[in-house]
Design an enzyme around this catalytic site. Structure first.
Site, PDB file in Angstrom:
ATOM      1  N   ASP A  13       0.802  -1.226   0.000  1.00 56.46           N
ATOM      2  CA  ASP A  13       0.000   0.000   0.000  1.00 56.46           C
ATOM      3  C   ASP A  13       0.835   1.276   0.000  1.00 56.46           C
ATOM      4  OD1 ASP A  13      -2.209  -1.704   0.184  1.00 56.46           O
ATOM      5  OD2 ASP A  13      -2.143  -1.678   2.370  1.00 56.46           O
ATOM      6  N   LYS A  16       1.830   2.124  -5.093  1.00 55.45           N
ATOM      7  CA  LYS A  16       2.340   1.562  -6.354  1.00 55.45           C
ATOM      8  C   LYS A  16       1.387   1.830  -7.510  1.00 55.45           C
ATOM      9  CE  LYS A  16       2.358  -2.438  -4.314  1.00 55.45           C
ATOM     10  NZ  LYS A  16       2.041  -2.018  -2.942  1.00 55.45           N
ATOM     11  N   GLY A  40      -4.530  -4.386  -3.689  1.00 54.45           N
ATOM     12  CA  GLY A  40      -5.519  -3.357  -3.994  1.00 54.45           C
ATOM     13  C   GLY A  40      -4.766  -2.101  -4.380  1.00 54.45           C
ATOM     14  N   HIS A  41      -4.769  -1.767  -5.646  1.00 54.71           N
ATOM     15  CA  HIS A  41      -3.977  -0.637  -6.149  1.00 54.71           C
ATOM     16  C   HIS A  41      -4.919   0.480  -6.596  1.00 54.71           C
ATOM     17  CE1 HIS A  41      -0.393  -3.518  -7.107  1.00 54.71           C
ATOM     18  NE2 HIS A  41      -0.759  -3.530  -5.849  1.00 54.71           N
ATOM     19  N   GLN A 219       1.970  -6.143  -3.285  1.00 57.26           N
ATOM     20  CA  GLN A 219       2.375  -6.242  -1.879  1.00 57.26           C
ATOM     21  C   GLN A 219       3.659  -5.410  -1.662  1.00 57.26           C
ATOM     22  OE1 GLN A 219       1.404  -9.572  -3.417  1.00 57.26           O
ATOM     23  NE2 GLN A 219      -0.583  -8.831  -2.799  1.00 57.26           N
ATOM     24  N   GLY A 411      -0.148  13.949  -3.112  1.00 61.28           N
ATOM     25  CA  GLY A 411      -1.598  13.781  -3.155  1.00 61.28           C
ATOM     26  C   GLY A 411      -1.918  12.608  -4.061  1.00 61.28           C
TER      27      GLY A 411
END
Ligand code: GDP
Ligand code: IMO
Ligand code: MG
Length: 431
Positions: A13, A16, A40-41, A219, A411
């Site tokens: 997290d 990436k 989860g990208h 990951q 951001g």
């Protein structure tokens, strides 16, 4: 042509997805090599937020070709849902999304066994069946995408399901799964996914000679099955070296970009040496503002200060050449910011990262404290726009990690990125 690997340097997290999306503008090919929908990208493009689990984060560029490699594990229902997400945004991906036939398939018994085993094991997995699926692969009990489409599928599944139902019933007292329902469900998936299967390995081999390839890690390095904080890890190789292995590509990485947050987070259980106290946590923006709620499981992520012992260690494991420093803006409101520069273990100061998780739980971080900048960095367009305290913070991280920062993210949006290195502006990836 050059390849670049994007690798998370902490516990996942790191951001990436944002970086892969940004760099995909100049990449012809983007490939995922390992993991599954435990990843989860997030990509925020033109104000729209997309969440990818298995589809590469470069898919938003209409000419990008995206690959799901042989080292991944695929939950067909989840992949089909991701495809629906794209369709609902009018993003077409037919003829430019390719799936390797070597990838293993996640079945409901994998998800069930993940959930049941984790109740006592306490890893805090995503419950997506990733560990049990990779375990079956290693045990030669898995079914690959090719097997799903083969004539022998039903017989193969029947044999495997006998063993899985035995496990479910005898070990966990769980009712067995019905063969017929399972086989027909997966035959339907096979039909829907068949047209995406392609000789990914050969396609990437040929692409390598002509065009740029972006390799999307999933990951983070400390979740690596071998070198992570075992047993609190995932079940695939998350380091840069794992990527060519997962794609059947040959060891062809020209540049490895380490994606690292300006602080540390972890979701799930396991040691986090620089974890914030509740009082420190109260000075940070909350989980929603900081976007630190898990994309896959909705769990709140744990926070820690930047850990340079960890970053230097993971930099070595993946041979990181450059850094992408993410989420600097989350530190905007702090009076003081801490960096862990070494650990105290058994009364001795050390900059080695312990192998044993129980030792990592015992280390006391040795901190240095830097002044905060107390102003917003969100609108910054270049490094000169950053307050001098923020620049000092970045320099100290570069010094402690012994690697240059090429990108600073302030951001979630594409435009909230400062490029410090002509390597990326000129889209030449040879580090
Ligand atoms: P990944 O798994 O490494 O792709 O990262 P995730 O998407 O799981 O989590 C990163 C979160 O931080 C996402 O919600 C991103 O939109 C967000 N994000 C990425 N970069 C920045 C940044 O520089 N600042 C802020 N505030 N959010 C960011
Ligand atoms: P991305 O790609 C953060 C963590 C889980 C758990 C451990 C094992 O979004 O960075 P698993 O379900 O893989 O067996 O869970 O690994 N984990 C992640 N944490 N980001 C991820 O992916 C993760 N994928 C797995 O929380 O601690
Ligand atoms: Mg994530």
């Amino acid at each position: 042509m050059p390849t670049m690997a994007i690798i998370g340097m902490q516990w996942g997290d790191e951001g990436k997805g944002k970086i892969v999306d940004l760099l995909s503008e100049s990449a012809a090919h983007i490939a995922r090599a390992q993991g599954g929908n435990n990843a989860g990208h997030t990509v925020v493009a033109k104000g729209v937020e997309y969440r990818f689990h298995l589809i590469p984060s470069g898919i938003l560029y209409p000419s990008a070709k995206c690959y799901i490699g042989g080292g991944t594990v695929i939950d067909p229902a989840s992949l089909l849902a991701e495809m629906d997400q794209l369709r609902s945004h009018n993003i077409s991906f037919e003829h430019r999304l390719f799936i390797s036939s070597y990838a293993h398939v996640v079945f409901p018994y994998h998800r069930l066994l993940d959930e049941l085993a984790d109740r006592s094991q306490g890893i805090g997995t995503t419950k997506k069946g990733i560990g049990p699926c990779y375990a079956d692969k290693a045990n030669r009990l898995g079914l690959r995408m090719a097997d799903l489409l083969s004539k022998g599928f039903r017989n193969h599944l029947k044999e495997v399901l006998k063993r899985k139902n035995f496990e479910l019933e005898k070990l966990y007292g769980h009712p067995p799964l019905d063969f017929e329902a399972l086989a027909s469900e997966y035959e339907r998936y096979a039909q829907k996914l068949a047209s995406f299967l392609a000789p990914v390995e050969e396609m990437l081999y040929k692409a390598l000679k002509k065009e740029k390839i972006l390799l999307e890690g999933a990951q983070g390095t400390l979740l690596d099955l071998t070198f992570g904080t075992y047993p609190f890890v995932t079940s695939s190789s998350t380091i840069a070296g794992g990527i060519p292995a997962g794609l059947g590509l040959g060891p062809a990485i020209d540049c490895t970009l380490g994606v690292v947050k300006a602080y540390t987070t972890r979701v799930g259980n396991g040691p986090l040496p620089t974890e914030l106290s509740p009082e420190e946590m109260a000075r940070f923006p909350d989980h929603i503002q900081s976007r630190e709620i898990g994309v896959t499981t909705g769990r709140k992520r744990r926070f820690g200060w930047f850990d340079a012992v960890l970053a230097a260690h993971t930099l070595r494991l993946s041979g990181i050449n450059r850094l992408a420093l993410m989420k600097l803006d989350i530190l905007d409101g702090l009076d003081e910011i801490r960096i862990c520069k070494s650990y105290l273990l058994h009364g001795k100061e050390t900059s080695s990262f312990p192998v044993l998780s129980e030792e990592l739980l015992q280390v006391s971080p040795v901190y240095e404290t830097l002044r905060g900048w107390k102003s917003s960095t969100k609108e910054a367009k270049s490094i000169e726009d950053l307050p001098k305290e923020a620049r000092a913070y970045l320099s100290r991280i570069e010094e402690l990690c012994a690697a240059p920062i090429s990108l600073v993210s302030v951001g979630p949006g594409r435009e909230q990125t400062l490029f410090l290195d002509p390597l990326f502006k000129e889209a030449d990836w040879r580090c």
